[in-house]
Design a protein around this motif. Sequence first.
Motif, PDB file in Angstrom:
ATOM      1  N   THR A   3       0.823  -1.212   0.000  1.00 38.46           N
ATOM      2  CA  THR A   3       0.000   0.000   0.000  1.00 38.46           C
ATOM      3  C   THR A   3       0.855   1.258   0.000  1.00 38.46           C
ATOM      4  O   THR A   3       1.785   1.389   0.801  1.00 38.46           O
ATOM      5  CB  THR A   3      -0.933   0.011   1.222  1.00 38.46           C
ATOM      6  OG1 THR A   3      -1.798  -1.129   1.162  1.00 38.46           O
ATOM      7  CG2 THR A   3      -1.770   1.275   1.248  1.00 38.46           C
ATOM      8  N   LEU A   4       0.494   2.182  -0.886  1.00 39.63           N
ATOM      9  CA  LEU A   4       1.153   3.478  -0.955  1.00 39.63           C
ATOM     10  C   LEU A   4       0.255   4.531  -0.307  1.00 39.63           C
ATOM     11  O   LEU A   4      -0.931   4.625  -0.621  1.00 39.63           O
ATOM     12  CB  LEU A   4       1.423   3.862  -2.415  1.00 39.63           C
ATOM     13  CG  LEU A   4       2.029   5.257  -2.655  1.00 39.63           C
ATOM     14  CD1 LEU A   4       3.433   5.336  -2.061  1.00 39.63           C
ATOM     15  CD2 LEU A   4       2.044   5.589  -4.143  1.00 39.63           C
ATOM     16  N   GLY A   5       0.817   5.302   0.583  1.00 36.43           N
ATOM     17  CA  GLY A   5       0.098   6.428   1.166  1.00 36.43           C
ATOM     18  C   GLY A   5       0.455   7.700   0.425  1.00 36.43           C
ATOM     19  O   GLY A   5       1.637   8.032   0.282  1.00 36.43           O
ATOM     20  N   ILE A   6      -0.548   8.396  -0.086  1.00 35.88           N
ATOM     21  CA  ILE A   6      -0.320   9.635  -0.830  1.00 35.88           C
ATOM     22  C   ILE A   6      -0.958  10.799  -0.073  1.00 35.88           C
ATOM     23  O   ILE A   6      -2.159  10.791   0.213  1.00 35.88           O
ATOM     24  CB  ILE A   6      -0.922   9.567  -2.249  1.00 35.88           C
ATOM     25  CG1 ILE A   6      -0.296   8.432  -3.048  1.00 35.88           C
ATOM     26  CG2 ILE A   6      -0.722  10.898  -2.977  1.00 35.88           C
ATOM     27  CD1 ILE A   6      -0.893   8.259  -4.452  1.00 35.88           C
ATOM     28  N   ILE A  43       0.545   0.833   5.922  1.00 33.54           N
ATOM     29  CA  ILE A  43       1.096   1.621   4.813  1.00 33.54           C
ATOM     30  C   ILE A  43       2.577   1.317   4.650  1.00 33.54           C
ATOM     31  O   ILE A  43       3.358   1.428   5.602  1.00 33.54           O
ATOM     32  CB  ILE A  43       0.890   3.128   5.052  1.00 33.54           C
ATOM     33  CG1 ILE A  43      -0.603   3.430   5.234  1.00 33.54           C
ATOM     34  CG2 ILE A  43       1.455   3.939   3.890  1.00 33.54           C
ATOM     35  CD1 ILE A  43      -0.901   4.880   5.609  1.00 33.54           C
ATOM     36  N   ASP A  44       2.963   0.933   3.434  1.00 39.30           N
ATOM     37  CA  ASP A  44       4.361   0.564   3.166  1.00 39.30           C
ATOM     38  C   ASP A  44       5.245   1.765   2.869  1.00 39.30           C
ATOM     39  O   ASP A  44       6.430   1.756   3.190  1.00 39.30           O
ATOM     40  CB  ASP A  44       4.418  -0.423   1.997  1.00 39.30           C
ATOM     41  CG  ASP A  44       3.738  -1.739   2.337  1.00 39.30           C
ATOM     42  OD1 ASP A  44       4.333  -2.525   3.089  1.00 39.30           O
ATOM     43  OD2 ASP A  44       2.603  -1.967   1.877  1.00 39.30           O
ATOM     44  N   GLU A  45       4.695   2.783   2.230  1.00 36.12           N
ATOM     45  CA  GLU A  45       5.464   3.993   1.956  1.00 36.12           C
ATOM     46  C   GLU A  45       4.533   5.190   1.982  1.00 36.12           C
ATOM     47  O   GLU A  45       3.403   5.120   1.501  1.00 36.12           O
ATOM     48  CB  GLU A  45       6.167   3.917   0.599  1.00 36.12           C
ATOM     49  CG  GLU A  45       6.981   5.179   0.285  1.00 36.12           C
ATOM     50  CD  GLU A  45       8.033   4.980  -0.791  1.00 36.12           C
ATOM     51  OE1 GLU A  45       8.416   5.983  -1.425  1.00 36.12           O
ATOM     52  OE2 GLU A  45       8.480   3.842  -0.991  1.00 36.12           O
ATOM     53  N   VAL A  46       5.017   6.274   2.550  1.00 35.01           N
ATOM     54  CA  VAL A  46       4.247   7.525   2.614  1.00 35.01           C
ATOM     55  C   VAL A  46       4.936   8.549   1.730  1.00 35.01           C
ATOM     56  O   VAL A  46       6.118   8.854   1.925  1.00 35.01           O
ATOM     57  CB  VAL A  46       4.171   8.056   4.061  1.00 35.01           C
ATOM     58  CG1 VAL A  46       3.425   9.391   4.094  1.00 35.01           C
ATOM     59  CG2 VAL A  46       3.487   7.039   4.971  1.00 35.01           C
ATOM     60  N   MET A  47       4.206   9.061   0.735  1.00 31.64           N
ATOM     61  CA  MET A  47       4.768  10.068  -0.154  1.00 31.64           C
ATOM     62  C   MET A  47       3.880  11.301  -0.174  1.00 31.64           C
ATOM     63  O   MET A  47       2.679  11.222   0.093  1.00 31.64           O
ATOM     64  CB  MET A  47       4.957   9.521  -1.573  1.00 31.64           C
ATOM     65  CG  MET A  47       3.691   9.287  -2.375  1.00 31.64           C
ATOM     66  SD  MET A  47       3.160  10.731  -3.378  1.00 31.64           S
ATOM     67  CE  MET A  47       4.473  10.861  -4.578  1.00 31.64           C
ATOM     68  N   GLY A  63       9.651  12.986   7.359  1.00 26.34           N
ATOM     69  CA  GLY A  63       9.736  11.545   7.119  1.00 26.34           C
ATOM     70  C   GLY A  63       9.061  11.012   5.876  1.00 26.34           C
ATOM     71  O   GLY A  63       9.095   9.805   5.632  1.00 26.34           O
ATOM     72  N   ALA A  64       8.424  11.876   5.088  1.00 26.66           N
ATOM     73  CA  ALA A  64       7.751  11.409   3.871  1.00 26.66           C
ATOM     74  C   ALA A  64       8.734  11.346   2.702  1.00 26.66           C
ATOM     75  O   ALA A  64       9.794  11.985   2.718  1.00 26.66           O
ATOM     76  CB  ALA A  64       6.596  12.337   3.516  1.00 26.66           C
ATOM     77  N   CYS A  65       8.378  10.588   1.686  1.00 22.78           N
ATOM     78  CA  CYS A  65       9.169  10.503   0.455  1.00 22.78           C
ATOM     79  C   CYS A  65       8.574  11.457  -0.587  1.00 22.78           C
ATOM     80  O   CYS A  65       7.351  11.608  -0.666  1.00 22.78           O
ATOM     81  CB  CYS A  65       9.141   9.086  -0.105  1.00 22.78           C
ATOM     82  SG  CYS A  65       9.838   7.850   0.998  1.00 22.78           S
ATOM     83  N   ALA A 101      -2.625  -1.253  -3.404  1.00 23.91           N
ATOM     84  CA  ALA A 101      -3.651  -0.378  -2.818  1.00 23.91           C
ATOM     85  C   ALA A 101      -3.056   0.988  -2.558  1.00 23.91           C
ATOM     86  O   ALA A 101      -1.830   1.151  -2.457  1.00 23.91           O
ATOM     87  CB  ALA A 101      -4.192  -0.977  -1.517  1.00 23.91           C
ATOM     88  N   VAL A 102      -3.940   1.965  -2.455  1.00 23.91           N
ATOM     89  CA  VAL A 102      -3.509   3.333  -2.185  1.00 23.91           C
ATOM     90  C   VAL A 102      -4.431   3.948  -1.147  1.00 23.91           C
ATOM     91  O   VAL A 102      -5.631   3.656  -1.106  1.00 23.91           O
ATOM     92  CB  VAL A 102      -3.524   4.182  -3.481  1.00 23.91           C
ATOM     93  CG1 VAL A 102      -4.934   4.290  -4.053  1.00 23.91           C
ATOM     94  CG2 VAL A 102      -2.946   5.572  -3.252  1.00 23.91           C
ATOM     95  N   ILE A 103      -3.852   4.745  -0.260  1.00 21.46           N
ATOM     96  CA  ILE A 103      -4.653   5.542   0.670  1.00 21.46           C
ATOM     97  C   ILE A 103      -4.283   6.995   0.432  1.00 21.46           C
ATOM     98  O   ILE A 103      -3.103   7.344   0.352  1.00 21.46           O
ATOM     99  CB  ILE A 103      -4.431   5.150   2.147  1.00 21.46           C
ATOM    100  CG1 ILE A 103      -5.258   6.082   3.063  1.00 21.46           C
ATOM    101  CG2 ILE A 103      -2.964   5.148   2.538  1.00 21.46           C
ATOM    102  CD1 ILE A 103      -5.316   5.635   4.514  1.00 21.46           C
ATOM    103  N   VAL A 104      -5.292   7.835   0.297  1.00 15.54           N
ATOM    104  CA  VAL A 104      -5.093   9.256   0.046  1.00 15.54           C
ATOM    105  C   VAL A 104      -5.518  10.024   1.293  1.00 15.54           C
ATOM    106  O   VAL A 104      -6.630   9.858   1.797  1.00 15.54           O
ATOM    107  CB  VAL A 104      -5.898   9.732  -1.178  1.00 15.54           C
ATOM    108  CG1 VAL A 104      -5.675  11.223  -1.414  1.00 15.54           C
ATOM    109  CG2 VAL A 104      -5.498   8.924  -2.415  1.00 15.54           C
ATOM    110  N   LEU A 105      -4.596  10.851   1.782  1.00 13.02           N
ATOM    111  CA  LEU A 105      -4.839  11.650   2.989  1.00 13.02           C
ATOM    112  C   LEU A 105      -4.622  13.116   2.659  1.00 13.02           C
ATOM    113  O   LEU A 105      -3.540  13.506   2.226  1.00 13.02           O
ATOM    114  CB  LEU A 105      -3.881  11.226   4.108  1.00 13.02           C
ATOM    115  CG  LEU A 105      -3.889   9.739   4.490  1.00 13.02           C
ATOM    116  CD1 LEU A 105      -2.738   9.430   5.430  1.00 13.02           C
ATOM    117  CD2 LEU A 105      -5.214   9.354   5.127  1.00 13.02           C
ATOM    118  N   GLN A 106      -5.648  13.918   2.850  1.00 15.51           N
ATOM    119  CA  GLN A 106      -5.516  15.346   2.608  1.00 15.51           C
ATOM    120  C   GLN A 106      -4.950  16.023   3.857  1.00 15.51           C
ATOM    121  O   GLN A 106      -5.365  15.714   4.981  1.00 15.51           O
ATOM    122  CB  GLN A 106      -6.873  15.943   2.233  1.00 15.51           C
ATOM    123  CG  GLN A 106      -7.454  15.332   0.969  1.00 15.51           C
ATOM    124  CD  GLN A 106      -8.746  15.996   0.545  1.00 15.51           C
ATOM    125  OE1 GLN A 106      -8.839  16.535  -0.539  1.00 15.51           O
ATOM    126  NE2 GLN A 106      -9.755  15.945   1.394  1.00 15.51           N
TER     127      GLN A 106
END
Length: 231
Positions: A3-6, A43-47, A63-65, A101-106
């Motif tokens: 899962t990618l966190g965007i 979440i595997d990566e937070v960008m 800490g985000a990419c 999968a993707v999670i989108v956080l505003q």
Amino acid sequence: MRTLGIITARSGSKGIKDKNIRLLNGKPLMAYAIESALESQYIDEVMVSTDSREYANIARKYGACVPFLRSAENSGDASKSLDAILEALDGYERLGRHYDAVIVLQPTSPLRTTENIDGAFRLFYDKKADSIVSVCECGHSPLLSNVLPEDLNLFHFVHEKNLERRQELKKHYRLNGAIYISKVEALRSLQSFYGRNSYAYIMGRMESVDIDTELDFSYASFLLSHKMERT
């Protein structure tokens, strides 16, 4: 499932200048989204998806990419969030990194917690859903609201039975903009987070505060201050 966190944080903002990096109780607004996402077990990566080098540097500090910047095409006032999300996923694909999968956080939901994020993921897996979108209970029933004519006349504004039985009205919920989760394949296919296999994750109204105005900033600051006092 990888899962990618965007975190969507473009630099332009009509209402409040540089809203996404404005300090809220000592931290840039988007830092709250970054920190809660980094603590999630799902979440595997937070960008951070941003068009600004300044924003990118701040994101990395917390800490985000930020492996690439968002294109100008997907950074304007009229740009669609979905296009920016798909652009980020495509960018990772070109780097040879695939996510299921993707999670989108505003960034504008600073009171959203890691517990909210993980709770939404548990629902995602329990329901075997294509997508999860967060909601919260409406402050007032929409059955007690309506549009007004130019002369402000209240005739037929609300149904009399709704006024008489307001305590018996069913709960209504609204989108709160805090959490969007989807299988990448479903998102690409549907071009939407809303499909037949989509479910609502219910959040509290305090956690659902969405910053759009100066008053929202003040309210969020007050809630965060009192939250820290209680912990």
